[in-house]
Scaffold this motif. Structure first.
Motif, PDB file in Angstrom:
ATOM      1  N   TYR A  60     -11.787   9.112 -82.481  1.00 19.25           N
ATOM      2  CA  TYR A  60     -11.637  10.208 -81.523  1.00 19.25           C
ATOM      3  C   TYR A  60     -12.973  10.919 -81.335  1.00 19.25           C
ATOM      4  CZ  TYR A  60      -6.607   9.850 -82.639  1.00 19.25           C
ATOM      5  OH  TYR A  60      -5.324   9.409 -82.846  1.00 19.25           O
ATOM      6  N   VAL A  74     -14.014  14.871 -80.554  1.00 21.61           N
ATOM      7  CA  VAL A  74     -13.452  16.220 -80.458  1.00 21.61           C
ATOM      8  C   VAL A  74     -14.542  17.195 -80.037  1.00 21.61           C
ATOM      9  CG1 VAL A  74     -11.676  15.781 -82.184  1.00 21.61           C
ATOM     10  CG2 VAL A  74     -13.854  16.755 -82.898  1.00 21.61           C
ATOM     11  N   ALA A 117      -4.358  13.505 -82.664  1.00 23.02           N
ATOM     12  CA  ALA A 117      -4.595  14.180 -81.384  1.00 23.02           C
ATOM     13  C   ALA A 117      -3.683  15.386 -81.204  1.00 23.02           C
ATOM     14  CB  ALA A 117      -4.428  13.206 -80.228  1.00 23.02           C
ATOM     15  N   ALA A 132      -8.892  16.501 -78.386  1.00 22.93           N
ATOM     16  CA  ALA A 132      -9.402  15.215 -78.870  1.00 22.93           C
ATOM     17  C   ALA A 132      -9.290  14.175 -77.773  1.00 22.93           C
ATOM     18  CB  ALA A 132      -8.615  14.767 -80.104  1.00 22.93           C
ATOM     19  N   THR A 187     -11.213  17.734 -72.959  1.00 18.62           N
ATOM     20  CA  THR A 187     -12.292  17.478 -73.919  1.00 18.62           C
ATOM     21  C   THR A 187     -13.465  16.785 -73.239  1.00 18.62           C
ATOM     22  OG1 THR A 187     -10.703  17.302 -75.736  1.00 18.62           O
ATOM     23  CG2 THR A 187     -12.887  16.333 -76.087  1.00 18.62           C
TER      24      THR A 187
END
Length: 570
Positions: free
Chosen positions: A35, A37, A78, A90, A314
């Protein structure tokens, strides 16, 4: 225009002072996902890191300049991250432990728009280059694009010496004879790692063992796609008696690779490339792509799940922070307007997103009536970015080029194969620029035994004794580097000397670029109909509406960039 970690430990990307690397522990199972973030505004780094840990994630790299981190975690991460007040959200990247496909199944998934690669598959001998006239490069007669923006006249007094141009793309072939003299190997970086397959098991970049070095890590002077090399060549191919010349033929080419071999561009490489550009004296960057997997990032579209909404938020947040960081440090940001042939200022339908399977079973779905106020394509619609539409030889807006009054800032040559009186295809109406030799061989464009060109969309120049190769492409991906090249000339002409060479405030560069562009009015009538007679005998028509006056307007923005006018009055 337009695809990271296969082991258990992250690998340093060469970004001095911006990335903090850490072990990803035992994040190697098929359930572990990567991911990206973004830390929430006002949150301390410590609280954001704690929030990542509390959500079940482990940080493997952190871009401290803009508050973005790469994390490995399970599939429930997430939702937990999105619920945290210390994190924006995320963006899921990919499964870490995906299996490598069988070598026989390697198929390049070229994500670049069809308008850039539609010539593929058409065989026949390549055109014989005309003999050069006077003291020009051997293939300059094929560069109608340079004549359209008056680059030869500009280059009599300004060639961009001391200006660094960052190529955020699929890589740059630093060994190409018409790039090597200007290629900055010391500053160039590759921010990507090859992805063998996606979460659905489909081939992306192909098996790493098929690479020349048998790994997933390409050197910073490699381009196995061709897109980035073409872009770099348009900007700064030197005047060296070989092939063509670029808009700014003495500018330094810095490969800041953010795109996969397959043409996908993901969030983390892009933000790292932009922050690197800001820290290393890059003056102009060209971005001929959009961030995958969403063509348009929407923060509240009802068709999207809460996780997908947070993912898109994001992407918007992280990219804008990176763009702001680079621009605040003197980087002029130039991007392609897109090849969807749509008006970005009007509600649209997006049926292409998400275009990459970051989790099993993921596929694109239809999102109707996207609100341009809440849905944006990044980086093109980012604040501070110069969006460039494409023109053909006749100066009409290219049939594929997206547009919009208030969206497009300037126009530049991107090519239009159907920009002719009868609407039939003409390769010469597109853009000629450098073509990596190894890729040309792999694509069957040249005979490796003889060096002969085998296709009509490629050209060789062997006048110097060593053959160099070039390909015709079209797209706003080809328009953007023309504007970036003119921006480099502006920095070279008006910039002040600094430790990196030259520097000029991006706002000043944009003002000069726009104010000196050749004004181009909307067609009459403003509802312009394109007619294309395709090679298969079919005819395609489409109508685009140009809004605005002589300038600015939705097709050309402030006008077609003018290199000569940009560096001084006529």
């Amino acid at each position: 225009m337009r695809r990271l970690l296969t082991g258990a430990t992250a690998v340093a990307l060469g970004v001095t002072g911006t990335l903090v690397m850490a072990s990803s522990g035992n994040a190697t199972s098929d359930q572990e996902i990567r991911y990206v973030v973004a830390y929430a505004e006002g949150s301390s780094a410590a609280s954001a890191r704690a929030a990542v840990k509390a959500a079940g994630g482990e940080i493997v790299s952190e871009n401290t300049d803009i508050g973005v981190a790469t994390v490995t975690a399970g599939e429930d991460f997430a939702a937990a991250a999105n619920a945290s007040g210390a994190l924006v959200g995320a963006a899921q990247d990919r499964i870490v432990g995906a299996n490598t496909p069988d070598a026989a199944s390697k198929v390049r998934k070229q994500k670049a728009s069809k308008v850039e690669t539609e010539f593929r598959g058409h065989k026949g001998k390549g055109p014989k280059p005309p003999k050069p006239k006077g003291k020009t490069e051997p293939l300059s007669a094929l560069q109608w694009d340079m004549a359209q923006i008056d680059a030869p006249a500009a280059n009599k007094t300004e060639r961009g010496k001391g200006v660094r141009v960052g190529i955020l793309d699929t890589g740059v072939d630093g060994s190409h004879p018409d790039i090597a003299p200007n290629f900055d190997a010391r500053l160039s970086r590759n921010f990507t790692t090859d992805i063998p397959v996606d979460a659905n098991g489909d081939t992306v970049d192909g098996p790493c063992e098929e690479e020349a070095d048998g790994s997933c890590f390409d050197a910073a002077d490699v381009d196995e796609n061709g897109h980035g090399t073409h872009v770099a060549s348009t900007i700064a191919s030197p005047v060296n008696g070989v092939g063509i010349s670029g808009v700014a033929p003495q500018a330094d080419i810095v490969n800041l690779r953010a795109g996969q071999d397959s043409g996908y561009f993901f969030l983390q490489p892009s933000v790292d490339a932009l922050t690197y550009a800001g820290r290393h004296g890059i003056d102009v960057v060209n971005m001929s792509y959009y961030i995958d997997p969403w063509l348009f990032n929407c923060t509240s579209h009802p068709a999207d799940s809460p996780e997908d909404q947070a993912e898109q938020a994001t992407i918007i947040t992280a990219m804008q922070r990176a763009l702001d960081f680079a621009r605040s440090r003197g980087v002029t940001l130039v991007a392609a307007a897109g090849n969807q042939a749509i008006d970005y200022t009007k509600p649209q339908t997006d049926a292409s997103s998400p275009d990459f399977a970051s989790e099993p079973g993921e596929a694109a779905y239809v999102r109707d009536l996207l609100d341009p106020k809440t849905c944006v394509s990044m980086p093109t619609e980012g604040k501070g970015v110069i969006a460039v539409s494409a023109t053909g030889p006749s100066e009409r807006k290219s049939y594929y080029s997206s547009y919009g009054n208030g969206f497009v800032d300037v126009a530049a040559p991107g090519g239009d194969a159907y920009d002719s009186a009868d609407g039939t295809r003409d390769y010469a109406a597109t853009i000629l620029a450098a073509y990596p030799y190894d890729l040309a061989v792999a694509e069957g464009a040249i005979d490796p035994a003889t060096g002969e060109v085998l296709v009509p969309w490629a050209v060789a120049d062997c006048s110097s004794g060593e053959c160099s190769y070039y390909q015709y492409l079209q797209g706003t991906s080809m328009a953007s580097p023309h504007a970036a090249g003119v921006a480099a000339l502006i920095v070279g002409k008006y910039g002040k000397h600094d430790l990196s060479g030259k520097t000029l405030a991006p706002a000043k560069v944009e003002k000069i670029l726009r104010s000196t562009a050749t004004k181009k009015a909307c067609p009459e009538p403003a509802d312009y109909t394109y007619v294309r007679h395709l090679p298969d005998g079919s005819t395609v028509t489409s109508t685009h509406t140009c809004e605005g006056g002589k300038a600015p307007n939705g097709f050309y923005g402030s006008g077609i960039v003018d290199a000569k006018a940009a560096i001084g009055k006529r």
